[in-house]
Design an enzyme around this catalytic site. Structure first.
Site, PDB file in Angstrom:
ATOM      1  N   ASP A 112      11.364   1.354  -3.235  1.00 13.21           N
ATOM      2  CA  ASP A 112      10.726   0.167  -2.238  1.00 13.21           C
ATOM      3  C   ASP A 112      10.166   1.208  -1.466  1.00 13.21           C
ATOM      4  O   ASP A 112      10.844   1.648  -0.470  1.00 13.21           O
ATOM      5  CB  ASP A 112      12.049  -0.804  -1.844  1.00 13.21           C
ATOM      6  CG  ASP A 112      11.421  -1.943  -1.120  1.00 13.21           C
ATOM      7  OD1 ASP A 112      10.182  -1.625  -0.467  1.00 13.21           O
ATOM      8  OD2 ASP A 112      12.104  -2.585  -0.758  1.00 13.21           O
ATOM      9  N   SER A 140       3.347  -0.228 -10.985  1.00 15.82           N
ATOM     10  CA  SER A 140       3.885  -0.855 -12.068  1.00 15.82           C
ATOM     11  C   SER A 140       3.148  -1.831 -12.669  1.00 15.82           C
ATOM     12  O   SER A 140       3.370  -2.254 -13.859  1.00 15.82           O
ATOM     13  CB  SER A 140       5.272  -1.378 -11.896  1.00 15.82           C
ATOM     14  OG  SER A 140       5.212  -2.455 -10.837  1.00 15.82           O
ATOM     15  N   LYS A 158      -3.895  -6.052   6.884  1.00 17.27           N
ATOM     16  CA  LYS A 158      -5.079  -5.469   6.147  1.00 17.27           C
ATOM     17  C   LYS A 158      -5.883  -5.039   7.231  1.00 17.27           C
ATOM     18  O   LYS A 158      -6.641  -3.837   7.007  1.00 17.27           O
ATOM     19  CB  LYS A 158      -5.427  -6.195   4.850  1.00 17.27           C
ATOM     20  CG  LYS A 158      -4.724  -6.494   3.874  1.00 17.27           C
ATOM     21  CD  LYS A 158      -4.073  -5.038   3.239  1.00 17.27           C
ATOM     22  CE  LYS A 158      -3.164  -5.542   1.821  1.00 17.27           C
ATOM     23  NZ  LYS A 158      -2.898  -4.043   1.349  1.00 17.27           N
ATOM     24  N   GLY A 182       3.284   1.158  -5.575  1.00 22.07           N
ATOM     25  CA  GLY A 182       2.729  -0.049  -6.172  1.00 22.07           C
ATOM     26  C   GLY A 182       2.161  -0.011  -7.568  1.00 22.07           C
ATOM     27  O   GLY A 182       1.138  -0.841  -7.904  1.00 22.07           O
ATOM     28  N   TYR A 226      -0.647 -11.534   6.067  1.00 22.53           N
ATOM     29  CA  TYR A 226      -1.260 -10.665   5.179  1.00 22.53           C
ATOM     30  C   TYR A 226      -2.609 -10.161   5.746  1.00 22.53           C
ATOM     31  O   TYR A 226      -2.997  -9.194   5.802  1.00 22.53           O
ATOM     32  CB  TYR A 226      -1.549 -11.449   3.764  1.00 22.53           C
ATOM     33  CG  TYR A 226      -2.160 -10.433   2.853  1.00 22.53           C
ATOM     34  CD1 TYR A 226      -1.652  -9.478   1.856  1.00 22.53           C
ATOM     35  CD2 TYR A 226      -3.567 -10.927   2.419  1.00 22.53           C
ATOM     36  CE1 TYR A 226      -2.141  -8.927   1.176  1.00 22.53           C
ATOM     37  CE2 TYR A 226      -4.247 -10.064   1.407  1.00 22.53           C
ATOM     38  CZ  TYR A 226      -3.507  -9.033   0.843  1.00 22.53           C
ATOM     39  OH  TYR A 226      -4.172  -8.352  -0.150  1.00 22.53           O
ATOM     40  N   ASN A 262      -1.016   1.818  -2.192  1.00 24.63           N
ATOM     41  CA  ASN A 262      -1.526   0.541  -2.931  1.00 24.63           C
ATOM     42  C   ASN A 262      -0.500  -0.607  -2.776  1.00 24.63           C
ATOM     43  O   ASN A 262      -0.800  -1.727  -3.166  1.00 24.63           O
ATOM     44  CB  ASN A 262      -1.949   0.901  -4.709  1.00 24.63           C
ATOM     45  CG  ASN A 262      -1.944  -0.299  -5.483  1.00 24.63           C
ATOM     46  OD1 ASN A 262      -3.190  -1.016  -5.164  1.00 24.63           O
ATOM     47  ND2 ASN A 262      -1.059  -0.837  -6.180  1.00 24.63           N
TER      48      ASN A 262
END
Length: 252
Positions: free
Chosen positions: A62, A14, A160, A12, A156, A89
């Protein structure tokens, strides 16, 4: 902090926290592997990392795709022949409550990226990290620890919370191999993360800024600084820990 000749893989990366971390590691002498789904954004990060004169490998992938996950590790080892630091990440958010009709579809999508992919990539990377006595940093969230403004983001938050315990369990398992495993739990950070969410995000950055005790939103570089610290020898006694950087949000 010097990471000269170290190989650092960041999923992750980018944009946002991942991109900031990649650039910071490169400035400190690391060879970096940047991973993401958007090639044009990866190229921009690569250009910034390359300014430091170290090796940069771009892997368009991905993380939730099993073959892509295997490709990430294979290309890293093929290019650099080792791995010293893994930063898990990559993550996505999404809105759904327990009363939502789409709760299961959102749950599956988020858990596949935020937890299952982390488990898979960590499994693939662990043998190489054992060889270098490297370390792992998982990017969690304060959403795992509070219900404030979080309830619509049920899946979400759950992903986590699970990631936090995964971090502790893997830290316990790999400690005897000399591999440290820690997590970082940011509060609101100014990134394009909401743009990649499943559905719309209810609260804007300005909304969040109003309820954070310090009255500010973090920049990605602040979290990158913490990542570099935990990856460095300065944190050689730290494993199984979670570092919160939330401008006081959990004080609410």
């Amino acid at each position: 902090m010097s990471f000269a000749n170290k190989v650092v893989l960041i999923t992750g990366s980018s944009s946002g926290i991942g991109a900031a971390a990649a650039i910071s590691f490169a400035k400190e002498g690391a060879n970096v592997v940047i991973v993401g789904r958007k090639e044009h954004k990866l190229q921009k990060v690569k250009e910034e990392c390359a300014k430091s004169g170290n090796g940069v490998l771009v892997v368009k992938a991905d993380v939730s795709n099993e073959e892509d996950a295997k490709k990430i590790i294979k290309e890293t080892i093929d290019k650099f022949n080792k791995l010293d630091v893994l930063v898990n990440n990559a993550g996505i958010a999404g809105m759904s409550s327990i009363l939502s009709d789409n709760v299961l579809s959102v749950y599956d999508t988020i858990m596949n990226t935020n937890l299952r992919a982390v488990v898979h990539i960590t499994n693939l990377a662990a043998p190489y990290l054992i060889k270098t006595k490297g370390n792992i940093i998982n990017i969690s969230s304060v959403a795992a620890k509070t219900t404030i403004i979080i309830s619509p983001a049920l899946s979400y938050a759950v992903s986590k919370a699970a990631l936090d315990h995964f971090t502790r369990l893997v830290a316990a398992e790999l400690a005897s191999h000399g591999v440290r495993v820690n997590s970082i739990s940011p509060g609101p950070v100014r990134t394009d993360f909401p743009d990649n969410a499943v559905g719309s995000i209810v609260a804007s950055m300005e909304d969040l800024k109003k309820i954070v005790p310090l009255g500010r939103i973090s920049e990605p570089e602040e979290i990158a600084d913490l990542i570099l610290f935990l990856a460095s020898d300065k944190a050689k006694a730290i494993t199984g820990s979670d570092y919160v950087s939330d401008n006081g949000l959990l004080l609410k």
